[in-house]
Every structure is written in C-alpha cells, then in structure tokens.
Write a protein that holds these residues in place. Structure first.
Motif, short mmCIF file in Angstrom:
data_model
loop_
_atom_site.label_atom_id
_atom_site.label_comp_id
_atom_site.label_asym_id
_atom_site.label_seq_id
_atom_site.Cartn_x
_atom_site.Cartn_y
_atom_site.Cartn_z
N ALA A 65 -11.67 -10.21 95.66
CA ALA A 65 -10.25 -9.83 95.70
C ALA A 65 -9.75 -9.26 94.38
O ALA A 65 -8.59 -8.83 94.29
N LEU A 66 -10.60 -9.22 93.36
CA LEU A 66 -10.17 -8.69 92.07
C LEU A 66 -9.81 -7.21 92.17
O LEU A 66 -10.53 -6.42 92.81
N ASP A 67 -8.71 -6.85 91.56
CA ASP A 67 -8.26 -5.46 91.56
C ASP A 67 -9.02 -4.70 90.48
O ASP A 67 -8.51 -4.50 89.36
N TYR A 68 -10.25 -4.31 90.82
CA TYR A 68 -11.10 -3.63 89.84
C TYR A 68 -12.18 -2.87 90.61
O TYR A 68 -12.64 -3.35 91.65
N PRO A 69 -12.59 -1.70 90.14
CA PRO A 69 -13.60 -0.93 90.87
C PRO A 69 -14.91 -1.70 91.04
O PRO A 69 -15.50 -2.14 90.06
N CYS A 134 -16.74 -22.08 89.16
CA CYS A 134 -16.71 -22.07 90.61
C CYS A 134 -15.49 -22.81 91.16
O CYS A 134 -14.95 -22.43 92.19
N ASP A 135 -15.05 -23.86 90.47
CA ASP A 135 -13.92 -24.64 90.96
C ASP A 135 -12.60 -24.16 90.36
O ASP A 135 -11.78 -24.96 89.90
N SER A 136 -12.43 -22.85 90.35
CA SER A 136 -11.18 -22.26 89.86
C SER A 136 -10.94 -20.97 90.63
O SER A 136 -11.85 -20.41 91.25
N THR A 137 -9.71 -20.49 90.58
CA THR A 137 -9.38 -19.19 91.15
C THR A 137 -8.75 -18.33 90.07
O THR A 137 -8.13 -18.84 89.13
N VAL A 138 -8.93 -17.02 90.21
CA VAL A 138 -8.43 -16.08 89.22
C VAL A 138 -7.48 -15.11 89.90
O VAL A 138 -7.75 -14.65 91.02
N ALA A 139 -6.38 -14.79 89.26
CA ALA A 139 -5.41 -13.85 89.85
C ALA A 139 -6.07 -12.48 90.05
O ALA A 139 -6.90 -12.06 89.23
N PRO A 140 -5.70 -11.76 91.11
CA PRO A 140 -6.32 -10.46 91.38
C PRO A 140 -6.19 -9.46 90.23
O PRO A 140 -7.08 -8.63 90.03
N ASP A 141 -5.11 -9.56 89.45
CA ASP A 141 -4.93 -8.61 88.35
C ASP A 141 -5.48 -9.12 87.02
O ASP A 141 -5.28 -8.47 85.98
N ALA A 142 -6.16 -10.26 87.02
CA ALA A 142 -6.61 -10.87 85.77
C ALA A 142 -7.55 -9.95 84.99
O ALA A 142 -7.44 -9.83 83.76
N ARG A 144 -7.80 -6.63 85.05
CA ARG A 144 -7.10 -5.47 84.48
C ARG A 144 -6.26 -5.88 83.28
O ARG A 144 -6.22 -5.18 82.26
N GLU A 145 -5.58 -7.02 83.39
CA GLU A 145 -4.76 -7.48 82.27
C GLU A 145 -5.63 -7.80 81.05
O GLU A 145 -5.29 -7.46 79.91
N ALA A 146 -6.76 -8.46 81.29
CA ALA A 146 -7.64 -8.81 80.18
C ALA A 146 -8.26 -7.58 79.54
O ALA A 146 -8.32 -7.47 78.31
N MET A 147 -8.72 -6.65 80.38
CA MET A 147 -9.38 -5.45 79.84
C MET A 147 -8.43 -4.61 78.99
O MET A 147 -8.85 -3.94 78.05
N ALA A 148 -7.14 -4.63 79.32
CA ALA A 148 -6.17 -3.86 78.54
C ALA A 148 -6.13 -4.31 77.09
O ALA A 148 -5.77 -3.52 76.20
N ASN A 149 -6.49 -5.56 76.81
CA ASN A 149 -6.57 -6.03 75.43
C ASN A 149 -7.77 -5.43 74.71
O ASN A 149 -7.74 -5.19 73.50
N PHE A 150 -8.87 -5.21 75.45
CA PHE A 150 -10.09 -4.68 74.84
C PHE A 150 -9.96 -3.20 74.50
O PHE A 150 -10.87 -2.63 73.88
N ALA A 151 -8.85 -2.57 74.88
CA ALA A 151 -8.61 -1.19 74.44
C ALA A 151 -8.50 -1.14 72.92
O ALA A 151 -8.74 -0.09 72.31
N ASP A 152 -8.15 -2.25 72.31
CA ASP A 152 -8.14 -2.37 70.86
C ASP A 152 -9.54 -2.78 70.40
O ASP A 152 -10.01 -3.87 70.74
N PRO A 153 -10.24 -1.95 69.64
CA PRO A 153 -11.62 -2.27 69.25
C PRO A 153 -11.74 -3.50 68.36
O PRO A 153 -12.85 -4.03 68.19
N ALA A 154 -10.63 -3.99 67.79
CA ALA A 154 -10.68 -5.18 66.96
C ALA A 154 -10.78 -6.46 67.78
O ALA A 154 -11.08 -7.53 67.24
N VAL A 155 -10.51 -6.37 69.09
CA VAL A 155 -10.53 -7.54 69.96
C VAL A 155 -11.95 -7.78 70.47
O VAL A 155 -12.57 -6.91 71.06
N GLY A 156 -12.43 -9.01 70.26
CA GLY A 156 -13.76 -9.37 70.71
C GLY A 156 -13.78 -10.32 71.88
O GLY A 156 -14.79 -10.48 72.56
N GLY A 157 -12.64 -11.00 72.13
CA GLY A 157 -12.58 -11.97 73.22
C GLY A 157 -11.16 -12.16 73.70
O GLY A 157 -10.20 -12.05 72.92
#
Length: 379
Positions: A65-69, A134-142, A144-157
């Motif tokens: 269900a993740l909103d990602y290709p 396995c015993d957790s759920t992740v929001a469908p947009d999680a 995309r939201e996380a990857m938007a932080n990695f647009a900054d090359p200084a971010v490692g995690g």
C-alpha cells in the motif's frame, strides 16, 4: 536533614526535563529540520521475521500500500522461522502486477535481530535502506515523506513518529508524544539519538554492521552514521503504528528491553560525548542525564525522602509512599487525567532503572521471544 537531601536529589533528577522545557520554549521547533524536496531514489525495505505466520500477510499488504513506484522497491526478508512465514512471503506477490522485487534470506539458525539485520543490509541493493518491523504498520506516504529529507546530501538517516499506539495504552501514547517533542528539538539542534524499529531509513553506502549483540540496532546504526559526519533526523511527518501494553507489569518486558539497548549503546559509545557538533555537546549529554543518571537520582531521592519522612514524622510519614503507590495504581490505569503525561515519564524512568540493573546482572543476547498479546493487538 534526610528530607532536605531527598528533595535536593529529586530536584537534580528533574534537571533534564527543566533543560528540555527551557530550550524547547526558546526554539519552538516543529516539523523536519530539513528543507525537504521531492526525491525518488530506489529503496530496499529490510524486514526481519521470526514465526510471523499470523501477521506477516498484513505487513506485506502494508508494504504493497506504500505510495511509491514498485519498480523502485525491493523487499528483503531475513527469516529464522520454523513456521510458514517464509512460504507466505515468497508466494504473497505471485501474479501481482506492479509488485516489488522480493528476496527471502533463510537463516539456518536464529542468531538474533542484529545479526539478521546485518545480513539484510548487506544483501540490499538499492540507494536507501528502510528497516521496518513485522508487528507494525507504516502510513502509505511514509516513504515519500522520508525520502524528501534525503534530497539533502547531508542527511544520512531518517526516522519517524508513532501515529497510533495499538492496544489502547494511554501511558505509552503520552510518552511517545513527549518523545516526539524531544526528538524534534534534537533534530533541529543537530541530530536525534533514538531511531525507531517500525521505520528507520539510511543511505546504503553509509551503512556499517552493528554489534552482533546490539539491543538497539536502529539507534546504533544512526549513531555510527552521525559519527561519520552525516545528520540523522526525526521527521514527524513520517508516521507508523505499533502495539504497546497498558498494564504496569506487562509493559516492563517491552519497555525494559528497549531501555537496556539504549543504555548499553550510550555507554559503549561514550567517546562521542563532546564531539560531532551539538550532537555530542547537547543531544547525547541530555540522553545520558535522562536515561542513565536521572533514574538513579529519582530512586535514591524517593528512598531518602521516604526514610526521612518516616523518621521525622513517624506514621504520618507513610503518607509519601502511600501517595506514590496511589500515583502508580491510578496512572497505570490511564486515569490521571491532565497528570497522565507525568506518570508516563515516571513509568519510563522505572524501566530505565530496571534496565540499568538488569544489564549489571544478566547477559542479554537479543534473542527475544515474540509477545503474543502484542501481536493480538496488532492483528
């Protein structure tokens, strides 16, 4: 004299909270500290499994269900089960269009979570690695939201916040809310300390093996990445859900285990104190005060104050331990109203104290047994 000493110890124990309150009120941080931008790298989702047959299909549906290709997704499952879990995983996406690539790594014997994750990270082939439970759920947009932080090359995690505590534990929900404020401030100062199992994301080329006996593998990897020169941040827009116990005694196993891992990590990585910008000068010292020093001061202060009250006031001095017992009894039932967040902090300090003692007298190897009650809440 003992009463005054007990009060003084409790005041000192409250210093981390006071420091946080003052700095938070001054900065009033919100959201991610990164200037996020659309970014769509390839992602490897690493999922460790052990006898998850009853819940793994829901987790796989969560991934689907993740909103990602899907062509940019890879699912790496590291399995040590003796039930049908690997078969369910292997067949789940058969015949499904736009399914992610799925790889199942079978362990010959169960070696612990840290070892399984090291194997999964080494096998991952994409630019970003996302670890989830396995015993957790992740929001469908999680993603995309996380990857938007990695647009900054200084971010490692990047890690996220608990959007919902399954199982109805207001105690844990209140604490996660407080923790979210702490991690937001930490990230705006520099980087956050705690990374969360339901969702932790890292650049693959920065990933290094964690200790084989690690009890806080996500936070350890984040700390190692920060020591390597990259920021590791908390983004409250990245949401997940996980289960938690409500009862005082039931909560101990889950919270104590996490507390043991974080305390061991802080002590093993003590050389980072004072280094790596504000991470070593403020974030790590705060967590040392909160997780290692504070619980002992709280316990000692309450003990000294109780003894002092009994010696000074006789039977009337028993009102203090009676009040504390009532505070725990009512708080553990989520019935303290506006005072409930204070109980959530106290409950966490109890776990940290118990974990500190356990690390002195037990050898924790990370081979935890699944908690059936929590899985029922998840399912």
């Amino acid at each position: 004299m003992l009463v005054e000493l007990g009060v003084a110890l409790l005041v000192v124990a409250a210093v981390p909270y006071l420091l946080f309150g003052v700095v938070y009120a001054w900065f009033r941080p919100s959201g991610s500290p990164i200037e996020k931008a659309p970014y769509e790298p390839t992602v490897s989702i690493v999922l460790p499994t052990y006898n998850e047959a009853g819940i793994v299909e829901r987790k796989l549906a969560d991934v689907a269900a993740l909103d990602y290709p899907s062509e940019k997704l890879e699912l790496v499952v590291v399995d040590a089960s003796d039930d049908r879990t690997p078969d369910i995983v292997a067949s789940y996406f058969e015949g499904v269009e736009d399914a992610p690539t799925v790889r199942v790594i079978r362990e010959e014997s169960r070696k612990g979570l840290a070892v399984a994750l090291n194997e999964g990270y080494a096998a991952a082939s994409n630019e970003i690695i996302v670890k989830t439970d396995c015993d957790s759920t992740v929001a469908p947009d999680a993603l995309r939201e996380a990857m938007a932080n990695f647009a900054d090359p200084a971010v490692g995690g990047v890690t996220g916040r608990t959007g919902e505590v399954l199982g109805g534990s207001e105690v844990e929900s209140d604490y996660r809310g407080i923790q979210g404020h702490i991690q937001t401030l930490e990230s705006h100062l520099d980087s956050t300390f705690i990374f969360h199992g339901p969702f932790s994301a890292f650049r693959r080329d920065l990933v290094v093996p964690v200790d084989s006996d690690s009890l806080a593998d996500d936070s350890e990897l984040a700390l190692r990445i920060r020591r390597g020169g990259h920021r590791v941040v908390f983004d409250p827009a990245v949401r997940y859900s996980e289960a938690a116990h409500s009862g005082f005694r039931q909560r101990r196993t889950q919270k104590d285990r996490r507390a043991m891992g974080l305390i061991r990590l802080l002590t093993r990585q003590a050389s980072a104190l004072g280094r790596h910008g504000w991470y070593g000068r403020a974030v790590l010292p705060f967590n040392w005060l909160f997780m290692i020093v504070g619980p002992w001061l709280l316990a000692l202060g309450l003990t000294v104050l109780t003894v002092g009250s009994l010696l000074s006031f006789g039977v009337a001095g028993a009102a203090l331990p009676a009040a504390l017992a009532a505070f725990v009894a009512v708080g553990s039932r989520d019935a303290l109203g506006p005072l409930q967040p204070f109980y959530a902090l106290f409950d966490t300090q109890v776990s940290l104290l118990h974990a500190g003692l356990a690390l002195q007298f037990t050898s924790a190897d990370g081979l935890w047994e699944p908690e059936a009650e929590l899985r029922e809440a998840f399912d």
